[in-house]
Design an enzyme around this catalytic site. Structure first.
Site, PDB file in Angstrom:
ATOM      1  N   HIS A  91      39.384  32.151  45.528  1.00  0.00           N
ATOM      2  CA  HIS A  91      40.029  32.350  44.225  1.00  0.00           C
ATOM      3  C   HIS A  91      41.432  32.943  44.343  1.00  0.00           C
ATOM      4  O   HIS A  91      41.984  33.419  43.359  1.00  0.00           O
ATOM      5  CB  HIS A  91      39.176  33.253  43.340  1.00  0.00           C
ATOM      6  CG  HIS A  91      37.873  32.629  42.960  1.00  0.00           C
ATOM      7  ND1 HIS A  91      36.970  33.254  42.156  1.00  0.00           N
ATOM      8  CD2 HIS A  91      37.316  31.435  43.266  1.00  0.00           C
ATOM      9  CE1 HIS A  91      35.909  32.481  41.992  1.00  0.00           C
ATOM     10  NE2 HIS A  91      36.103  31.381  42.664  1.00  0.00           N
ATOM     11  N   ILE A  98      46.032  34.920  41.616  1.00  0.00           N
ATOM     12  CA  ILE A  98      44.611  35.247  41.631  1.00  0.00           C
ATOM     13  C   ILE A  98      43.928  34.608  40.429  1.00  0.00           C
ATOM     14  O   ILE A  98      44.358  34.797  39.290  1.00  0.00           O
ATOM     15  CB  ILE A  98      44.403  36.775  41.569  1.00  0.00           C
ATOM     16  CG1 ILE A  98      45.171  37.466  42.694  1.00  0.00           C
ATOM     17  CG2 ILE A  98      42.916  37.122  41.614  1.00  0.00           C
ATOM     18  CD1 ILE A  98      45.308  38.974  42.515  1.00  0.00           C
ATOM     19  N   CYS A  99      42.873  33.863  40.678  1.00  0.00           N
ATOM     20  CA  CYS A  99      42.080  33.258  39.610  1.00  0.00           C
ATOM     21  C   CYS A  99      40.933  34.222  39.292  1.00  0.00           C
ATOM     22  O   CYS A  99      39.881  34.193  39.928  1.00  0.00           O
ATOM     23  CB  CYS A  99      41.556  31.890  40.047  1.00  0.00           C
ATOM     24  SG  CYS A  99      40.587  31.057  38.780  1.00  0.00           S
ATOM     25  N   LEU A 100      41.184  35.124  38.341  1.00  0.00           N
ATOM     26  CA  LEU A 100      40.203  36.138  37.940  1.00  0.00           C
ATOM     27  C   LEU A 100      40.347  36.336  36.442  1.00  0.00           C
ATOM     28  O   LEU A 100      41.422  36.719  35.965  1.00  0.00           O
ATOM     29  CB  LEU A 100      40.459  37.443  38.704  1.00  0.00           C
ATOM     30  CG  LEU A 100      39.516  38.602  38.432  1.00  0.00           C
ATOM     31  CD1 LEU A 100      38.080  38.267  38.854  1.00  0.00           C
ATOM     32  CD2 LEU A 100      39.990  39.861  39.158  1.00  0.00           C
ATOM     33  N   TRP A 154      43.877  28.591  33.493  1.00  0.00           N
ATOM     34  CA  TRP A 154      42.821  28.771  34.478  1.00  0.00           C
ATOM     35  C   TRP A 154      41.501  28.227  33.958  1.00  0.00           C
ATOM     36  O   TRP A 154      41.208  28.299  32.772  1.00  0.00           O
ATOM     37  CB  TRP A 154      42.674  30.256  34.820  1.00  0.00           C
ATOM     38  CG  TRP A 154      43.884  30.834  35.476  1.00  0.00           C
ATOM     39  CD1 TRP A 154      44.845  31.590  34.884  1.00  0.00           C
ATOM     40  CD2 TRP A 154      44.272  30.693  36.846  1.00  0.00           C
ATOM     41  NE1 TRP A 154      45.808  31.928  35.807  1.00  0.00           N
ATOM     42  CE2 TRP A 154      45.480  31.403  37.010  1.00  0.00           C
ATOM     43  CE3 TRP A 154      43.728  30.042  37.942  1.00  0.00           C
ATOM     44  CZ2 TRP A 154      46.140  31.476  38.229  1.00  0.00           C
ATOM     45  CZ3 TRP A 154      44.384  30.120  39.157  1.00  0.00           C
ATOM     46  CH2 TRP A 154      45.574  30.832  39.284  1.00  0.00           C
TER      47      TRP A 154
END
Length: 161
Positions: A91, A98-100, A154
């Site tokens: 991620h 950051i894919c959060l 996202w």
């Protein structure tokens, strides 16, 4: 210059300044385990050392996060990226994005820099493999010219890592 870059240069509001000063004082008294704030005179940009948790794939590794606070923090989420070289993680893109979900759609003004850091360390610690996201090359290519991760739509579909 992108719209995110332009907006990040606006001065912090009084509310944001007060909130960040309070968070910084709390951090100095009780920093989250595994993190170290690198002291600068810029309240609007924090650089934070992240130490990989013992017993994980990232044990004994150190990374840096750059946290840029918008004018209306905490009503608006900060921009949080890893300063390259970013950790290899499903991620985390090689450009540090950051894919959060808590950094975007699930942000709440109740969150703090400490809670964001703990979430990022938890995400790192739960990774079963050191690898880039499948679309890393395409995504990074599309982010050239300074595109902010906050401009990305996202797709949060993987809650296992």
């Amino acid at each position: 210059m992108t719209s995110a870059s332009a907006s990040s240069r606006k001065a912090l509001s009084k509310i944001a300044t007060n909130r960040l000063q309070k968070e910084l004082m709390e951090w100095q008294v009780n920093p989250p385990t595994g993190f170290k704030h690198k002291v600068t005179d810029n309240l609007q940009r924090w650089v934070i050392e992240v130490h990989g948790a013992p017993g994980t794939l990232y044990s004994n590794e150190v990374f840096q996060l750059q946290v840029d606070f918008p004018e209306h923090y905490p009503m608006e989420a900060p921009q949080v990226i890893f300063v390259p070289p970013a950790p290899l993680h499903p991620h985390i893109y090689s450009n540090g994005h950051i894919c959060l979900d808590i950094l975007y759609d699930s942000w709440s003004p109740a969150m703090t820099v400490s809670s964001v850091c703990i979430s990022i360390l938890s995400m790192l610690s739960s990774s079963p493999a050191k690898q880039r996201p499948a679309d890393d090359e395409r995504y990074v290519k599309n982010c050239r010219n300074g595109r902010s991760p906050k401009e990305t739509r996202w797709w949060f579909h993987d809650d296992k890592v």
